[in-house]
Design a protein around this motif. Structure first.
Motif, PDB file in Angstrom:
ATOM      1  N   PRO A 221     -17.664  39.243   1.148  1.00 25.98           N
ATOM      2  CA  PRO A 221     -18.782  38.595   1.849  1.00 25.98           C
ATOM      3  C   PRO A 221     -18.715  38.790   3.370  1.00 25.98           C
ATOM      4  O   PRO A 221     -17.632  38.795   3.950  1.00 25.98           O
ATOM      5  CB  PRO A 221     -18.595  37.110   1.515  1.00 25.98           C
ATOM      6  CG  PRO A 221     -17.711  37.061   0.322  1.00 25.98           C
ATOM      7  CD  PRO A 221     -16.877  38.307   0.327  1.00 25.98           C
ATOM      8  N   CYS A 251     -13.712  36.013   3.261  1.00 26.56           N
ATOM      9  CA  CYS A 251     -14.924  36.567   3.879  1.00 26.56           C
ATOM     10  C   CYS A 251     -14.607  37.197   5.240  1.00 26.56           C
ATOM     11  O   CYS A 251     -13.484  37.123   5.723  1.00 26.56           O
ATOM     12  CB  CYS A 251     -15.972  35.470   4.043  1.00 26.56           C
ATOM     13  SG  CYS A 251     -15.390  34.049   4.959  1.00 26.56           S
ATOM     14  N   THR A 302     -24.072  38.746   3.973  1.00 26.63           N
ATOM     15  CA  THR A 302     -24.256  37.890   2.800  1.00 26.63           C
ATOM     16  C   THR A 302     -24.968  36.613   3.225  1.00 26.63           C
ATOM     17  O   THR A 302     -25.887  36.144   2.552  1.00 26.63           O
ATOM     18  CB  THR A 302     -22.874  37.533   2.191  1.00 26.63           C
ATOM     19  OG1 THR A 302     -22.039  38.687   2.250  1.00 26.63           O
ATOM     20  CG2 THR A 302     -23.014  37.041   0.768  1.00 26.63           C
ATOM     21  N   PRO A 365     -24.677  32.937  -5.334  1.00 25.59           N
ATOM     22  CA  PRO A 365     -25.555  33.975  -4.781  1.00 25.59           C
ATOM     23  C   PRO A 365     -27.003  33.873  -5.254  1.00 25.59           C
ATOM     24  O   PRO A 365     -27.918  34.235  -4.510  1.00 25.59           O
ATOM     25  CB  PRO A 365     -24.910  35.286  -5.251  1.00 25.59           C
ATOM     26  CG  PRO A 365     -23.838  34.917  -6.217  1.00 25.59           C
ATOM     27  CD  PRO A 365     -23.527  33.469  -6.047  1.00 25.59           C
TER      28      PRO A 365
END
Ligand code: UDP
Length: 401
Positions: A221, A251, A302, A365
């Motif tokens: 991400p 991330c 993202t 998501p």
């Protein structure tokens, strides 16, 4: 074969009716010229908007031009203090500084050819140009891009003396306007240009190659904030949010931004951010990327953050929503106009709230992409450049009736 004008390219995005209306309105302005004046040609939302609106107005047949006032370091450091004071900061601006601010504006007034029929002055930096108003019947608009709801009152009082000499003032959101101003106040929200290199569709290969060039891994991400390096954009808060989320989710963070010619505070903030990010290879501080790269960085992310402590409208939010991205942003300035909480994005008020929702969006998501889709439609209906031009043309016509 008749070539398609730039304006006609918006038909596919906003429909024929919207574009036809622009031509009709522009026709009514025949013979009137519009002169925009602000304090920087590059950097920040105002320059971004003007660089797209002015050429499109010209294409519609309106005689439009854009001038930029000049100043030295002292002048821009004073105007930045005025900006911060209008956002509520407790900054000291001396009488000498205010005198210097006027002096440089008077010098600019001599340098500029202020011959437009409509003088469209953006933000406080060039506000004293109204002193040049004369009896030739021109109209003066003060376009305020800042949230004036909680300013330092001493500075507000100083500016009020100029504001009230204008024919009309324009604010970006209902909450920005002031009940105590005696002149007419009009609400017109800003916009983005969906066909500019910052916002146009990009092939997946372009997005991949830009992210690869910066060493960003698309398999994990990517959380991004695009902003000038300015304390009000809270880059240090963003790093704190990222560090807390990183304890749970692997991330990466992208902080992308540049400076503006009228913002002298940028370089010092950038250095502090670089120092804060130094030991973590998953924090990417990208200085002044070109528009196409900002576009690719936003599209390759993202989740987009905009953790501002104070904001004008927040065009970076509009840009991200238009790209269908889930956005988590502070409920400040014009951001709540763009983000309806849990419908077109997420509004937060703290580091903890931002951490909480960032974890949710990274883990869900489908929910994240639903928010992004709704955000894009909200921008299509409200914050594209065609609507903005329509509102400005309507205002110009109103000033002559
Ligand atoms: N921007 C840019 N390069 C940067 C940082 C910002 O082109 O390095 C653009 C950004 O994409 C947006 C505008 O500058 O279009 C910033 O407008 P916003 O209303 O978000 O904030 P402002 O800088 O005016 O406070």
């Amino acid at each position: 074969m008749k070539s398609v004008s730039m304006i006609d390219k918006y038909r596919d995005i906003v429909g024929d009716e919207e574009v036809d209306e622009l031509y009709l309105l522009a026709n009514k302005l025949e013979g009137k010229s519009v002169q925009h004046i602000n304090s920087t040609a590059v950097g920040g939302g105002v320059a971004e908007i003007l660089s797209h609106i002015v050429p499109l107005m010209k294409e519609l047949g309106v005689e439009a031009r854009w001038d930029v006032i000049k100043g030295d370091e002292r002048f821009f450091s004073i105007t930045k203090s005025i900006h911060n004071a209008l956002h509520g900061s407790d900054v000291q601006i001396s009488e000498e500084d205010l005198k210097y601010f006027l002096e440089i504006n008077r010098w600019n007034a001599q340098e500029l050819d202020l011959s437009g029929d409509i003088l469209f002055i953006h933000d406080p930096q060039p506000i004293p140009l109204i002193e040049q108003s004369d009896s030739r019947g021109e109209r003066w608009i003060w376009r305020c891009h800042i949230d004036l709801s909680r300013p330092a009152e001493r500075i507000m009082d100083f500016l009020r003396g100029f504001i009230e000499q204008y024919d009309v003032s324009v604010f970006s959101a209902p909450s920005f306007a002031r009940k105590d101003l005696t002149i007419e106040q009009v609400l017109i929200s800003p916009s983005i240009d969906p066909l500019s290199s910052k916002n146009m569709e990009l092939p997946e290969e372009t997005i991949n190659s830009v992210l690869e060039r910066y060493g960003i891994d698309r398999e994990r991400p990517v959380v991004t904030q695009v902003s000038r390096f300015d304390r009000l954009k809270d880059p240090f808060g963003v790093i704190e949010v990222y560090r807390k989320v990183k304890e749970h989710i692997d991330c990466q963070l992208v902080l992308a931004g540049g400076g503006a010619a009228d913002d002298p505070e940028g370089p010092a903030i950038l250095e502090q951010i670089r120092a804060a990010a130094e030991t973590d290879p998953d924090i990417h501080v990208i200085y002044n990327p070109p528009d196409i790269e900002i576009n690719a960085l936003q599209r390759g992310s993202t989740v987009i953050l905009q953790k501002s402590l104070g904001e004008g409208f927040g065009l970076t939010v509009t840009e991200a929503l238009w790209k269908g991205k889930p956005v988590i942003a502070s409920a400040v300035g014009g951001i709540p106009l763009q983000i309806r909480h849990r419908q077109t994005g997420i509004l937060t008020h703290s580091i903890e709230g931002t951490v909480h929702y960032l974890r949710i969006l990274l883990n869900q998501p489908r929910y994240a992409s639903k928010l992004g889709e709704c955000g894009r439609e909200h921008v299509r209906n409200n914050f594209l450049i065609t609507r903005h031009i329509k509102d400005y043309l309507g205002l110009f016509i109103h000033l002559y009736h």
